[in-house]
Design an enzyme around this catalytic site. Structure first.
Site, PDB file in Angstrom:
ATOM      1  N   CYS A   1      -3.855  10.372  40.768  1.00  0.00           N
ATOM      2  CA  CYS A   1      -4.433  10.070  39.638  1.00  0.00           C
ATOM      3  C   CYS A   1      -4.610  11.260  38.881  1.00  0.00           C
ATOM      4  CB  CYS A   1      -5.972   9.245  39.977  1.00  0.00           C
ATOM      5  SG  CYS A   1      -6.840  10.099  40.830  1.00  0.00           S
ATOM      6  N   THR A   2      -5.700  11.516  37.880  1.00  0.00           N
ATOM      7  CA  THR A   2      -6.205  12.403  37.139  1.00  0.00           C
ATOM      8  C   THR A   2      -6.649  13.820  37.905  1.00  0.00           C
ATOM      9  OG1 THR A   2      -6.668  11.012  35.237  1.00  0.00           O
ATOM     10  CG2 THR A   2      -7.304  13.243  35.042  1.00  0.00           C
TER      11      THR A   2
END
Length: 336
Positions: A198-199
């Protein structure tokens, strides 16, 4: 003692514009047991506001999730404040890849039920049983194995503008929807290596724990997410397997990772990866818009919104009354 901001948004933005020093955008998170989130929140707000930190921080019984902007000359003081908190001592700080110093203009720290809304109600779910970390070099090596599946645990609008080579999208706008979808999608790959990313790491870490909870075995998650991967790949001279732009949840709405533009303007279809919010406050749709369409529609998502924006502010305010914008996102999988 005031533990919240009292200035207007206009005043705050003017103060930010007048600053003569540099700022550094940083994100961090930690799953930990916080007995009194409100007391922790108040103490943190006081200490961070004293050194001019802006940003968005969520605190819950399960831990902390933060994206902040720090005056560069107070960066060491910021680290010392964090490291003085036992469960944050030595925590990894994800430094923004592409930073203009204008990511935030106010400090907001909120107490939430969870730092990541996941929809998990099973009391036997245990965040302590999570997947194995992989760093940038390990990620690159593991993704070369044909028995590895890469899963993007971000929302569809994040995946659209940038993702890792061969990464699978879990087509949803919310993390709580993605978790059961990822389990279903991976049933046929249960014996393979599964890497989740994810980020900044917070969503894929919880997702890896959920996959293990659902009976999967070989589950990994990318340490520090896309941000840490990019910084380490650059530092270590590794091939960068991420293509496009990394969407971020602040005023920047994205940071450039590679020169590849893999998405299109939602209005004309030309190559573009610039997210914006519709200038009509009664809409505020998040969508991708090129410069030509921004000029044509005056920053709006449609001719209808352009016409509304041309009305006197009093009429616009009247039209906005009673409107629930909800989760206003352009979704290519459903009609607006």
């Amino acid at each position: 003692m005031v533990l919240h901001n009292r200035l207007s948004a206009t005043e705050l933005k003017q103060k930010l514009a007048a600053e003569t020093f540099r700022r550094v955008t940083v994100s961090f998170y930690q799953y930990a047991k916080i007995a009194d989130p409100q007391a922790f929140r108040d103490s943190l707000y006081l200490s961070l506001s004293q050194i001019g930190v802006f940003g968005r921080v969520y605190v819950a019984h399960e831990g902390i999730n933060a994206q902040v902007s720090i005056p560069e000359h107070h960066f060491e003081a910021f680290k010392q404040q964090l490291y003085a908190i036992p469960f944050l001592n030595g925590i990894r700080l994800n430094i923004a890849v592409d930073d203009n110093g204008k990511s935030f203009w106010v400090l907001k720290i909120k107490v939430r039920d969870k730092i990541v809304a996941d929809g998990i109600t099973d009391p036997s779910f245990d965040m302590d049983n999570r997947g194995r970390y992989v760093n940038a070099a390990e990620f690159n090596r593991l993704t070369e194995d044909p028995d590895t599946v890469i899963i993007d645990m971000r929302n569809h609008y994040e995946y659209e503008v940038g993702h890792f080579d061969k990464a699978l999208e879990v087509p949803s706008a919310t993390f709580r929807e993605q978790l059961p979808m990822a389990v279903e999608m991976m049933q046929e790959h249960k014996e393979k290596n599964i890497i989740m990313y994810c980020t900044g790491g917070i969503r894929c870490e919880k997702a890896s724990a959920y996959m293990l909870h659902q009976g999967f075995k070989n589950v990994f998650h990318l340490e520090g997410g896309i941000i840490e991967y990019t910084n380490k790949a650059r530092e270590q001279g590794l091939p960068n397997k991420f293509k496009g732009k990394n969407f971020v949840f602040d005023e920047r709405l994205g940071e450039r990772i590679s020169d590849d533009v893999i998405s299109q303007c939602h209005q004309c279809g030309e190559p573009c990866d610039t997210h914006t919010n519709c200038a009509n406050e009664g809409c505020h749709l998040l969508f991708i818009q090129c410069e030509k369409c921004a000029a044509k529609y005056n920053g709006c998502c449609s001719q209808e919104c352009t016409d509304v924006l041309a009305l006197p502010e009093e009429e616009q305010a009247q039209l906005r009354k009673g409107i629930d914008k909800g989760l206003m996102l352009f979704n290519k999988r459903r009609k607006r």
